[in-house]
Design an enzyme around this catalytic site. Structure first.
Site, short mmCIF file in Angstrom:
data_model
loop_
_atom_site.label_atom_id
_atom_site.label_comp_id
_atom_site.label_asym_id
_atom_site.label_seq_id
_atom_site.Cartn_x
_atom_site.Cartn_y
_atom_site.Cartn_z
N GLU A 9 0.80 -1.23 0.00
CA GLU A 9 0.00 0.00 0.00
C GLU A 9 0.85 1.30 0.00
O GLU A 9 0.67 2.15 -0.87
CB GLU A 9 -0.86 -0.08 1.27
N ILE A 15 2.48 -10.06 2.23
CA ILE A 15 1.92 -11.34 2.67
C ILE A 15 0.44 -11.17 3.00
O ILE A 15 -0.30 -12.13 2.99
CB ILE A 15 2.68 -11.93 3.88
N ASP A 16 0.01 -9.92 3.28
CA ASP A 16 -1.39 -9.70 3.67
C ASP A 16 -2.37 -9.89 2.51
O ASP A 16 -3.57 -10.04 2.73
CB ASP A 16 -1.56 -8.28 4.23
O1 F6P Z 1 2.26 -5.41 5.78
C1 F6P Z 1 2.59 -6.71 6.03
C2 F6P Z 1 2.75 -6.93 7.48
O2 F6P Z 1 3.26 -8.22 7.52
C3 F6P Z 1 1.53 -6.75 8.36
O3 F6P Z 1 0.66 -7.80 8.36
C4 F6P Z 1 2.15 -6.50 9.70
O4 F6P Z 1 1.29 -5.84 10.57
C5 F6P Z 1 3.31 -5.66 9.35
O5 F6P Z 1 3.73 -6.09 8.07
C6 F6P Z 1 4.43 -5.72 10.37
O6 F6P Z 1 5.52 -5.07 9.86
P1 F6P Z 1 6.85 -4.65 10.62
O7 F6P Z 1 6.89 -5.40 11.91
O8 F6P Z 1 7.94 -5.04 9.71
O9 F6P Z 1 6.75 -3.18 10.80
#
Ligand code: F6P
Length: 342
Positions: A103, A126-127
């Site tokens: 996004e 992955i979402d």
């Molecule tokens: O956007 C993907 C994602 O895996 C989300 O599901 C999760 O909340 C986030 O990344 C966590 O990202 P990070 O811990 O790297 O900031």
């Protein structure tokens, strides 16, 4: 042509496979030159990049993470980032930029495209929440990891007749939770699309227990939230980019379920295990198809577009439309999951 490539946002299995595919087709088929920006848009702002060629991409296909590094910086959240990014792009005489991300990275790509830069987007996360594409690579790997975990948790839950809560990633949507819940035979699944009612969850768990010494697996997306007024949950902290740091809601839910039902609960939070390691064959193929389509779009001068999987085929969709809204889990799939909540 001289083409820049970057990976932004959270990493995801398959990023290296995209880079490899872009470089291979650029160098061997078109004779284009590729450079890789380090740490996503930060590398564009700071003029930090490395040359990429087929040799540099040897052995990359099965490797998780990203060889280029990644960050959540964009030219728009880095002070005078926009003018520095413009200097880099002009200084390098770049003809095009391929931005691989979710996004945040793709919205930035869309904005850069609106400002006249020649940009192509490649959706990753992955979402699986990016709009206008049926899949993002990384999702299949995450679902595979989560399903394997659920399979393992079943046997220990059954031995002790416990309720095990498995928290998976999914900040705005519950694709991983829904898919892994269905694939892993979950008793219940909580997703951001449907604020949950704790009473309903407790009733379902007690109904199941009433039928025998049954254990239960409850899959919880990290972004799942209770119906207003039904459960107190702490607001997650926010990082420097306004990004909520989620994770841990399953602890609050499990404690409350145990208090209300006296069923013994345990919690497993899968976290970044879902994002690490080697991509599945499906993700390697999808990432490779996206990479080939991205450099083809560059070669044809089809800018302001995102490569997407639609009806099983790779197509180009306008970046602006793709980033307009996130893609929720379909009603049809949620209904399939609901069938097993009874
Ligand atoms: O956007 C993907 C994602 O895996 C989300 O599901 C999760 O909340 C986030 O990344 C966590 O990202 P990070 O811990 O790297 O900031």
């Amino acid at each position: 042509m001289r083409v820049g490539i970057l990976t932004g946002g959270g990493d995801c299995p398959g990023l290296n496979a995209v880079i490899r595919a872009v470089v291979r087709k650029a160098e061997r088929h078109y004779g284009h030159q590729v450079i890789g920006f380090v740490d996503g848009w930060r590398g564009v702002v700071d003029d930090d990049w490395i040359p990429l060629d087929v040799e540099a991409c040897r052995g990359l296909l099965p490797k998780g993470g990203t060889m280029l590094g990644t960050s959540r910086h964009t030219p728009f959240n880095l002070g005078d980032g926009m003018s520095r990014a413009t200097d880099t792009i002009h200084g390098l005489e770049l003809d095009a930029l391929i931005a691989i991300g979710g996004e945040g990275t793709l919205s930035c790509a869309s904005e850069m495209s609106d400002r006249g830069f020649s940009v192509i987007g490649v959706p990753k996360t992955i979402d699986n929440d990016v709009g206008m594409t049926e899949r993002t690579f990384g999702f299949d790997t995450a679902v595979t990891v989560a399903t394997e975990a659920i399979d393992r948790l079943h046997t220990t839950a059954e031995s002790h007749a416990r309720v095990i809560f498995v928290e998976v990633m999914g900040r705005n949507v519950g694709h991983i939770a829904t898919w892994a819940g269905i694939a892993g035979g979950a008793t219940y699944t909580l997703v951001p699309e449907e604020p949950f009612d704790l009473d309903e969850l407790c009733e379902a768990l007690m109904r199941r227990r009433g039928r025998g010494r049954y254990a239960s697996i409850v899959v919880v997306a990290e972004g799942a939230r209770p119906r207003p007024g039904t459960l107190e949950v702490a607001e997650p902290p926010v990082d420097e980019y306004g990004h909520k740091r989620l994770g841990g809601i399953a602890n609050a839910i499990a404690a409350e379920v145990e208090a209300r039902t006296s069923l013994e609960t345990r919690v497993t939070i899968l976290g970044h295990v879902q994002r690490g390691g080697s991509p599945t064959p499906f993700d390697r193929v999808l990432a490779t198809r996206f990479g080939v389509a991205a450099i083809e779009a560059v070669h044809e001068g089809n800018f302001g577009q995102m490569v997407a999987l639609r009806g099983g085929a790779i197509e180009l969709v306008p970046l602006q439309e793709a980033t307009a809204r996130l893609k929720p889990v379909s009603r049809e799939l949620l209904n399939v999951a609901h069938t097993f909540f009874a």
